[in-house]
Structure formats: structure tokens, C-alpha cells
Design an enzyme around this catalytic site. Structure first.
Site, PDB file in Angstrom:
ATOM      1  N   HIS A  59       0.874  -1.195   0.000  1.00 53.36           N
ATOM      2  CA  HIS A  59       0.000   0.000   0.000  1.00 53.36           C
ATOM      3  C   HIS A  59       0.907   1.240   0.000  1.00 53.36           C
ATOM      4  O   HIS A  59       1.734   1.393  -0.897  1.00 53.36           O
ATOM      5  CB  HIS A  59      -0.922  -0.102   1.228  1.00 53.36           C
ATOM      6  N   HIS A 117      -2.451  -2.282  -9.635  1.00 56.97           N
ATOM      7  CA  HIS A 117      -3.460  -1.689  -8.747  1.00 56.97           C
ATOM      8  C   HIS A 117      -4.633  -2.644  -8.572  1.00 56.97           C
ATOM      9  O   HIS A 117      -4.978  -3.385  -9.493  1.00 56.97           O
ATOM     10  CB  HIS A 117      -3.959  -0.351  -9.311  1.00 56.97           C
ATOM     11  N   ASP A 177       2.314   5.718  -6.636  1.00 57.57           N
ATOM     12  CA  ASP A 177       3.541   5.717  -5.841  1.00 57.57           C
ATOM     13  C   ASP A 177       4.831   5.807  -6.659  1.00 57.57           C
ATOM     14  O   ASP A 177       5.842   6.298  -6.171  1.00 57.57           O
ATOM     15  CB  ASP A 177       3.607   4.454  -4.969  1.00 57.57           C
ATOM     16  N   ARG A 210      -3.424  11.715   3.334  1.00 50.85           N
ATOM     17  CA  ARG A 210      -4.541  10.765   3.404  1.00 50.85           C
ATOM     18  C   ARG A 210      -5.360  10.921   4.676  1.00 50.85           C
ATOM     19  O   ARG A 210      -6.518  10.481   4.743  1.00 50.85           O
ATOM     20  CB  ARG A 210      -4.025   9.323   3.225  1.00 50.85           C
TER      21      ARG A 210
HETATM   22  C1  LIG Z   1      -1.222   4.149  -3.239  1.00 53.79           C
HETATM   23  C2  LIG Z   1      -1.271   2.692  -3.307  1.00 53.79           C
HETATM   24  O1  LIG Z   1      -1.455   2.031  -2.331  1.00 53.79           O
HETATM   25  S1  LIG Z   1      -1.164   2.009  -4.845  1.00 53.79           S
HETATM   26  C3  LIG Z   1      -0.572   0.367  -4.563  1.00 53.79           C
HETATM   27  C4  LIG Z   1       0.851   0.382  -4.082  1.00 53.79           C
HETATM   28  N1  LIG Z   1       1.411  -0.975  -4.029  1.00 53.79           N
HETATM   29  C5  LIG Z   1       2.364  -1.411  -4.864  1.00 53.79           C
HETATM   30  O2  LIG Z   1       2.820  -0.703  -5.765  1.00 53.79           O
HETATM   31  C6  LIG Z   1       2.869  -2.794  -4.605  1.00 53.79           C
HETATM   32  C7  LIG Z   1       3.032  -3.578  -5.910  1.00 53.79           C
HETATM   33  N2  LIG Z   1       1.736  -3.936  -6.467  1.00 53.79           N
HETATM   34  C8  LIG Z   1       1.031  -4.989  -5.980  1.00 53.79           C
HETATM   35  O3  LIG Z   1       1.471  -5.736  -5.119  1.00 53.79           O
HETATM   36  C9  LIG Z   1      -0.354  -5.229  -6.549  1.00 53.79           C
HETATM   37  O4  LIG Z   1      -0.449  -4.750  -7.873  1.00 53.79           O
HETATM   38  C10 LIG Z   1      -1.454  -4.569  -5.675  1.00 53.79           C
HETATM   39  C11 LIG Z   1      -1.305  -4.969  -4.210  1.00 53.79           C
HETATM   40  C12 LIG Z   1      -1.383  -3.052  -5.790  1.00 53.79           C
HETATM   41  C13 LIG Z   1      -2.809  -5.020  -6.204  1.00 53.79           C
HETATM   42  O5  LIG Z   1      -2.891  -6.399  -5.971  1.00 53.79           O
HETATM   43  P1  LIG Z   1      -3.954  -7.315  -6.755  1.00 53.79           P
HETATM   44  O6  LIG Z   1      -5.249  -6.623  -6.845  1.00 53.79           O
HETATM   45  O7  LIG Z   1      -3.919  -8.628  -6.066  1.00 53.79           O
HETATM   46  O8  LIG Z   1      -3.288  -7.389  -8.181  1.00 53.79           O
HETATM   47  P2  LIG Z   1      -3.818  -8.132  -9.484  1.00 53.79           P
HETATM   48  O9  LIG Z   1      -4.990  -9.008  -9.170  1.00 53.79           O
HETATM   49  O10 LIG Z   1      -4.003  -7.106 -10.542  1.00 53.79           O
HETATM   50  O11 LIG Z   1      -2.586  -9.044  -9.885  1.00 53.79           O
HETATM   51  C14 LIG Z   1      -2.632  -9.718 -11.102  1.00 53.79           C
HETATM   52  C15 LIG Z   1      -1.340 -10.427 -11.362  1.00 53.79           C
HETATM   53  O12 LIG Z   1      -0.310  -9.477 -11.590  1.00 53.79           O
HETATM   54  C16 LIG Z   1       0.744  -9.656 -10.662  1.00 53.79           C
HETATM   55  N3  LIG Z   1       1.199  -8.362 -10.217  1.00 53.79           N
HETATM   56  C17 LIG Z   1       0.420  -7.351  -9.758  1.00 53.79           C
HETATM   57  N4  LIG Z   1       1.197  -6.307  -9.412  1.00 53.79           N
HETATM   58  C18 LIG Z   1       2.459  -6.693  -9.655  1.00 53.79           C
HETATM   59  C19 LIG Z   1       3.694  -6.042  -9.470  1.00 53.79           C
HETATM   60  N5  LIG Z   1       3.758  -4.800  -8.969  1.00 53.79           N
HETATM   61  N6  LIG Z   1       4.830  -6.704  -9.814  1.00 53.79           N
HETATM   62  C20 LIG Z   1       4.770  -7.937 -10.324  1.00 53.79           C
HETATM   63  N7  LIG Z   1       3.613  -8.609 -10.505  1.00 53.79           N
HETATM   64  C21 LIG Z   1       2.481  -7.986 -10.165  1.00 53.79           C
HETATM   65  C22 LIG Z   1       0.119 -10.404  -9.517  1.00 53.79           C
HETATM   66  O13 LIG Z   1       1.082 -11.126  -8.781  1.00 53.79           O
HETATM   67  C23 LIG Z   1      -0.862 -11.291 -10.231  1.00 53.79           C
HETATM   68  O14 LIG Z   1      -0.137 -12.372 -10.801  1.00 53.79           O
HETATM   69  P3  LIG Z   1      -0.711 -13.873 -10.731  1.00 53.79           P
HETATM   70  O15 LIG Z   1      -2.030 -13.805 -11.444  1.00 53.79           O
HETATM   71  O16 LIG Z   1       0.333 -14.660 -11.402  1.00 53.79           O
HETATM   72  O17 LIG Z   1      -0.860 -14.160  -9.271  1.00 53.79           O
HETATM   73  O1  LIG Z   2      -7.001   2.131  -3.671  1.00 55.84           O
HETATM   74  C1  LIG Z   2      -6.068   1.380  -3.343  1.00 55.84           C
HETATM   75  O2  LIG Z   2      -6.211   0.138  -3.192  1.00 55.84           O
HETATM   76  C2  LIG Z   2      -4.704   1.910  -3.109  1.00 55.84           C
HETATM   77  C3  LIG Z   2      -4.509   3.310  -3.576  1.00 55.84           C
HETATM   78  O3  LIG Z   2      -4.257   3.572  -4.733  1.00 55.84           O
HETATM   79  C4  LIG Z   2      -4.662   4.377  -2.607  1.00 55.84           C
HETATM   80  O4  LIG Z   2      -5.032   4.128  -1.456  1.00 55.84           O
HETATM   81  O5  LIG Z   2      -4.403   5.543  -2.974  1.00 55.84           O
END
Ligand SMILES: CC(=O)SCCNC(=O)CCNC(=O)[C@H](O)C(C)(C)COP(=O)(O)OP(=O)(O)OC[C@H]1O[C@@H](n2cnc3c(N)ncnc32)[C@H](O)[C@@H]1OP(=O)(O)O
Ligand SMILES: O=C([O-])CC(=O)C(=O)O
Length: 375
Positions: free
Chosen positions: A222, A261, A312, A337
């Protein structure tokens, strides 16, 4: 165009867990709106204090309302001596998100929310005090300095930069901080906001809701992703190295922080905005490495996985170019936030039922208790 996201299954994805009038995420058109306004328009033309007012008080302020609100916030910036003493006891190697959590929680001991009628005042106090909580601890633990927590900076973003660097920030840096705080302010039922709402649903106090939300934002999946993205970007010294490194991480099935995302399927509307400002800052400092490295990772992620940078990713380089230490990245997210968290707490309280979902049981069948001497 990426395929539609599967909005079902683990992580409560796609489940409607309540109602909100605060924001829409991933709907056709704007992508992200705060009370109906496109976040990109707000980031282009509004001040963060206006957006905070919009979220917390319901409508955009008039000139007079904004002036009164900014004035109120300016007067609430200083920290009580007892809180400064607590911050001085936190070691330099603590994580600043833990400092924010403690600072928020401790303020709740000495200035408690006596009842819900003062919820907006408590929020305004936290909004005004958070930059000083972060910077007082940082400057004391890292530079041995007891800083003055009050500045004459009109904006929260400028105030934060002034406290951190001990001098008046440039106009460009104040503008970028303002944009950043607007982009991070609110995002529907993300993990930290949902945490705040669950806590609010027990009729707990606002400090507890915010403290819980800070803990939830801290994780690298997150808010912690901006810090984690910076650590990754810094490992590469050229775009070529970044491409090879990203391919290697993908081959090892590593998560690439700052990409993907839970709701957006092919882009995060906040990304284009902060990427543009990161580029301006890169030009200002004459960067020839970090921004090209970031773009190389961005391009490789799209080509290989159809994954796009979220809010991010380019925040990492933008903050870095402004001289902000990496470990303060996620606490800045907290300063912003807080507005969304508090507005959700107000909404939850206004129409509350305790949030208590059910679980599907996967354990052993019912069985007879066996006394310890017979086990
Ligand atoms: C402001 C914020 O909070 S924005 C989010 C910040 N977080 C990050 O940047 C961390 C990296 N990203 C992630 O871990 C994820 O994309 C999350 C947590 C944001 C969303 O998770 P989910 O909703 O479960 O992702 P989603 O269902 O789209 O994933 C689909 C596939 O892509 C992969 N994937 C998603 N994001 C990434 C990533 N950043 N790097 C590599 N693989 C990824 C998943 O592992 C999944 O693969 P699988 O089907 O083989 O298991
Ligand atoms: O909505 C989410 O899951 C994460 C995000 O982008 C935020 O909190 O800004």
C-alpha cells in the site's frame, strides 16, 4: 488495453462493503473524483487546503472560507512539550511511520476527542501537526536539533519542506508538494481507509481510527510502495541496467513496487500528473539517471506484463529530487490521506452499523475436548 480486472475472490475484491459520497475510483471518464471533481483538475488548479476542506466540510470553500481555514490550520501547527519529549525518545533508526503512529496516538492521550461533535477540530489539529511530528523527530534524531515547529509558510506542503530543510522552499517545490498532497488525499475503500472505517464502526475515537490506518498504510503493498520503489530505482545506474534488472525480477516473480493496482486496470490517473512534475524536477536538478531509469522500468513493465505505474512510482523520484529522505516518503502520504480517512470516519459515524463480516470456516469438524492428561 489490458483485460478487465477480475473483481471477485480473495481480498474482498469487487465486494461492495458500504457506501460513500467522497470519491469514485476507476469509473469511466475521470478515473478518480473527489466529491465529483476530477482529481487532475484539482491537482492543476487547487490548493491542498481547498481539497482538505472539500473532503472534510463537503464543498469547495469560498475565498473567505479558505482564508479562515488556512489561518485556523496555521495556528494549530505547534506541538505540546510532552509530545516533543516523547518524540525525542524515539531512536534515529525507528521507521518514521512508527513515529507517526506514536505521535498520533500520544496526541490522543493529551488532547482526546471528548465526543464526536469535535471530530472536525481534532482532524484539523492532526492535519496541522503531522508535518511537525515527522520533522521534529527527524531533525532531533538525525541532526540533534530541536526545531521550531512553527513557520510562516502559508501552505502545509511548504510548511513541511521548511521544517525539514530549515529554510524557505522554492516555489516549484511548494507547488509539487501541493500537487502530491492532493493526489494522495482520498481513494475510496483502499486498505488503510477501510481499516479506519472498521475502527470507526465500533464507535471508537478518531485518534484510534487514524492510528490504525497509519499501521495499514505502512505496508509495501500500500503506501509503503513509494519508499520501496525508490530503493529499487536507486539500485540501477543506467536505463539499460534497469531493463535487465526488471526482466530479472520478473523472471524471479518478484513484486515490482509502484506497479499494478487493485482497482485500476490500465492506468492510474494520478500517475500522469506526478510523472510530469517528476520530469520537471529532474530537469531542474540536471538528473540523467533516476528519471531515465524510472522510465525504463515503466516501459519494461508495460511491455512484459501490461502493468502500469500507480500513484507511488513517480512520487519516489519526485520526492527524491526535492531532497526528501526516502524514509519520509510514506509519512508524507499520511499527512495527505488523513483527510480521506477522517472524512470516511465522519461518514461511517453518520450512518453506522458495526462492520463485522462472516468467515468461511475451513478448520476441523466439531470434536470432543480431551483433558490434558489424556492427550
Ligand atoms: C497508493 C497505493 O497504495 S497504490 C498500490 C501500491 N502498491 C504497490 O505498488 C505494490 C506492488 N503492487 C502490488 O502488489 C499489486 O499490484 C497490488 C497490491 C497493488 C494489487 O494487488 P492485486 O489486486 O492482487 O493485483 P492483481 O490481481 O491485478 O494481480 C494480477 C497479477 O499481476 C501480478 N502483479 C500485480 N502487481 C504486480 C507487481 N507490482 N509486480 C509484479 N507482478 C504484479 C500479480 O502477482 C498477479 O499475478 P498472478 O495472477 O500470477 O498471481
Ligand atoms: O485504492 C487502493 O487500493 C490503493 C490506492 O491507490 C490508494 O489508497 O491511494
Amino acid at each position: 488495453m489490458a483485460e478487465a480486472k477480475v473483481l471477485s475472490g480473495a481480498g474482498l475484491r469487487g465486494q461492495v462493503a458500504g457506501q460513500t459520497a467522497l470519491s469514485t475510483v476507476g469509473q469511466a471518464g475521470a478515473g478518480l473524483t473527489y466529491r465529483g471533481y476530477d482529481v487532475r483538475e484539482l491537482a492543476a488548479d487547487a490548493q491542498f487546503e481547498e481539497v482538505a476542506y472539500l473532503l472534510l466540510y463537503g464543498e469547495l470553500p469560498t475565498q473567505a472560507e479558505l482564508a479562515a481555514y488556512s489561518n485556523k490550520l496555521s495556528k494549530l501547527r505547534d506541538l505540546p512539550q510532552a509530545l516533543k519529549e516523547v518524540l525525542e525518545r524515539i531512536p534515529a533508526d525507528a521507521h518514521p511511520m512508527d513515529v507517526m503512529r506514536t505521535g498520533c496516538s500520544f496526541l490522543g492521550n493529551i488532547e482526546p476527542e471528548k465526543d464526536f461533535s469535535v471530530q472536525r477540530d481534532v482532524t484539523d489539529r492532526l492535519l496541522a501537526a503531522f508535518p511537525a511530528i515527522m520533522c521534529y523527530w527527524y531533525r532531533f534524531s538525525h541532526d540533534g536539533q530541536r526545531i521550531d515547529c512553527v513557520t510562516d509558510e502559508p501552505s502545509i506542503g511548504g510548511h513541511f519542506l521548511h521544517l525539514l530543510h530549515g529554510k524557505k522552499p522554492s516555489e516549484l517545490h511548494v507547488k509539487v508538494m501541493n500537487v502530491s498532497l492532493i493526489l494522495y488525499a482520498e481513494h475510496e475503500f483502499n486498505a488503510s481507509t477501510f481499516t479506519a472505517r472498521v475502527c470507526a464502526s465500533t464507535l471508537s475515537d478518531l485518534y484510534s481510527c487514524v492510528t490504525a490506518a497509519i499501521g495499514s498504510l505502512r505496508g509495501p503493498l500500500h503506501g509503503g510502495a513509494n519508499e520501496a520503489a525508490m530503493e529499487m530505482i536507486e539500485r540501477f545506474s543506467s536505463a539499460q541496467e534497469a531493463v535487465e534488472g526488471t526482466l530479472g525480477m520478473l523472471a524471479r516473480k518478484d513484486k515490482i513496487m509502484g506497479f499494478g493496482h487493485a482497482i485500476y486496470k490500465d492506468s492510474d490517473p494520478r500517475n500522469e500528473v506526478i510523472k510530469g512534475w517528476s520530469k520537471k524536477l529532474a530537469d531542474e536538478v540536471g538528473d540523467t539517471v533516476l528519471f531515465p531509469v524510472s522510465e525504463a522500468i515503466d516501459k519494461t513493465m508495460w511491455e512484459q506484463k501490461k502493468l502500469f505505474p500507480n500513484a507511488d512510482f513517480y512520487h519516489a523520484s519526485a520526492y527524491h529530487f526535492m531532497g526528501i529522505p526516502t524514509k519520509l516518503f510514506t509519512p508524507i502520504f499520511v499527512c495527505s490521506r488523513l483527510t480521506g480517512w477522517a472524512a470516511h470516519v465522519f461518514e461511517q459515524r453518520a450512518n453506522n452499523r458495526i462492520i463485522r463480516p462472516s468467515a468461511e470456516y475451513t478448520g476441523v469438524e466439531q470434536r470432543k475436548f480431551v483433558p490434558i492428561e489424556r492427550r
